[in-house]
Design a protein around this motif. Structure first.
Motif, PDB file in Angstrom:
ATOM      1  N   ALA A 136      40.507  30.582  48.253  1.00 22.01           N
ATOM      2  CA  ALA A 136      40.670  31.053  46.772  1.00 22.01           C
ATOM      3  C   ALA A 136      40.108  29.752  46.042  1.00 22.01           C
ATOM      4  O   ALA A 136      40.743  28.747  45.614  1.00 22.01           O
ATOM      5  CB  ALA A 136      42.023  31.402  46.519  1.00 22.01           C
ATOM      6  N   PRO A 137      39.279  30.203  45.097  1.00 16.73           N
ATOM      7  CA  PRO A 137      38.572  29.232  44.195  1.00 16.73           C
ATOM      8  C   PRO A 137      39.735  28.874  43.104  1.00 16.73           C
ATOM      9  O   PRO A 137      40.478  29.695  42.854  1.00 16.73           O
ATOM     10  CB  PRO A 137      37.415  29.464  43.533  1.00 16.73           C
ATOM     11  N   ASP A 138      39.844  27.582  42.331  1.00 22.22           N
ATOM     12  CA  ASP A 138      40.497  27.175  41.473  1.00 22.22           C
ATOM     13  C   ASP A 138      40.738  28.288  40.131  1.00 22.22           C
ATOM     14  O   ASP A 138      41.831  28.564  40.028  1.00 22.22           O
ATOM     15  CB  ASP A 138      40.110  25.948  40.775  1.00 22.22           C
ATOM     16  N   TYR A 139      39.682  28.826  39.641  1.00 24.70           N
ATOM     17  CA  TYR A 139      39.855  29.541  38.627  1.00 24.70           C
ATOM     18  C   TYR A 139      40.715  30.776  38.647  1.00 24.70           C
ATOM     19  O   TYR A 139      41.010  31.513  37.864  1.00 24.70           O
ATOM     20  CB  TYR A 139      38.724  29.935  37.899  1.00 24.70           C
ATOM     21  N   MET A 140      40.632  31.217  39.933  1.00 24.73           N
ATOM     22  CA  MET A 140      41.422  32.646  40.277  1.00 24.73           C
ATOM     23  C   MET A 140      43.003  32.652  39.997  1.00 24.73           C
ATOM     24  O   MET A 140      43.573  33.714  39.394  1.00 24.73           O
ATOM     25  CB  MET A 140      41.472  32.741  41.840  1.00 24.73           C
ATOM     26  N   PHE A 141      43.337  31.221  39.832  1.00 23.81           N
ATOM     27  CA  PHE A 141      44.779  31.283  39.251  1.00 23.81           C
ATOM     28  C   PHE A 141      44.926  30.544  37.713  1.00 23.81           C
ATOM     29  O   PHE A 141      46.217  30.133  37.408  1.00 23.81           O
ATOM     30  CB  PHE A 141      45.735  30.433  40.290  1.00 23.81           C
ATOM     31  N   GLY A 142      43.995  30.640  37.114  1.00 25.71           N
ATOM     32  CA  GLY A 142      43.878  30.113  35.879  1.00 25.71           C
ATOM     33  C   GLY A 142      43.339  28.758  35.692  1.00 25.71           C
ATOM     34  O   GLY A 142      43.539  27.990  36.692  1.00 25.71           O
TER      35      GLY A 142
END
Ligand SMILES: [Zn+2]
Length: 309
Positions: free
Chosen positions: A148-154
């Motif tokens: 899961a890339p960083d931006y998926m969680f904000g």
């Protein structure tokens, strides 16, 4: 208003919870994501109970050292097995994390009994260069080993929280290497530490710090026992006045995204096996993930331009 540092009556000035100098390094993270209050806002996280003299003259020396620690070591991303040679001033590092924790506690109207006159003097006095005995600092590298890339969680490169969960055993209890089935541990109490007053976790992009404050009257034996547990049980490096250590990864594919969970070292190893079984570390998926990261970085450059500080 009574100043939180000098305790004199004065007009309050705005004090950043995390130094503005650090926030300035990451303009692309323009929103404050406050999970505790369930809010996202555009302003910087602040408190307003410090007098101008303390804010601008007495405690500001801590900010410049904080900025160099982050910009020298933690702006860049690290790979799964990277080792970092980390040189630091231990006393200044204690001061930086204590200051941020104190700011955060006040902003949440939480208990600040740990911050006695002695601790406040330590923070306000640049000339105090001996570290505090009852404060332990650990650090590791935060590396995204998940698919899961960083931006998926904000886009939150800077995160912090009070009393992260130091687990006493691994999150995953068992993996069946034949079928790939995993079983989570149903009961996993928090590790007990004698005389722990409170702890904080801070993530500054690729650097993840743990601040542990022990009660003032903790005995040398209890302190030693606690530090042995911390050193042996968790994938972090304990810092000391030695001022130089090597750092390695302290996150798994799960704890990278949930920084409040401190899994044990063997738990991180088990997650690494899960990552390996999923094939996230095949050359092909690594290439794909790097391409996603490259595109996201371009997006971040645009965000930084659109939201100048
Ligand atoms: Zn003051």
């Amino acid at each position: 208003m009574i100043c939180a540092y000098c305790e004199q009556e004065a007009k309050g000035t705005k004090e950043h919870i995390i130094s503005c100098a650090i926030l300035d390094i990451f303009p692309e993270c323009f929103a404050t994501i406050d999970n505790l209050r369930g809010k996202i806002h555009l302003g910087d996280p602040m408190v307003k109970d410090v007098c101008a003299n303390c804010n601008n003259n007495r405690i500001s020396y801590i900010d410049s050292s904080a900025k160099s620690i982050v910009s020298d070591y933690f702006v860049q991303k690290y790979e799964k097995d990277d080792i970092l040679d980390f040189t630091y001033d231990y006393t200044l590092l204690q001061k930086m994390l204590l200051k941020y924790a104190f700011n955060d506690l006040r902003s949440r109207k939480d208990d600040t009994y740990f911050f006695t006159q002695n601790i406040l003097d330590f923070l306000m006095n640049k000339n105090i260069v001996d570290p505090l005995r009852n404060v332990t600092v650990l650090v590791g590298l935060a590396v995204n080993t998940s698919p899961a890339p960083d931006y998926m969680f904000g886009n939150n490169k800077i995160r912090w929280g009070k009393n992260p969960a130091f687990l006493s055993n691994s999150i995953i209890e068992h993996i069946n290497y034949e079928t790939g089935e995993i079983r989570h541990r149903s009961e996993n109490p928090r590790q007990e530490f004698k005389k722990m007053s409170f702890s904080y976790i801070f993530r500054f992009n690729s650097g993840q710090f743990l601040l542990i404050c022990w009660d003032d009257d903790i005995s040398d034996d209890d302190l030693k026992t606690n530090n042995v547990i911390l050193q042996c049980q968790y994938p972090y490096t304990i810092l000391s006045s030695q001022g130089h250590h090597t750092l390695s990864r302290c996150t798994s594919e799960t704890t990278y995204h949930f920084e409040m969970l401190i899994d044990v070292s063997w738990g991180q190893g088990i997650f690494d096996d899960v990552t390996w079984m999923r094939g996230t570390y095949t050359d092909k998926s690594q290439q794909d993930l790097k391409e996603i990261a490259r595109r996201w970085q371009k997006e971040e450059e645009d965000l930084a331009k659109r939201f100048p500080r």
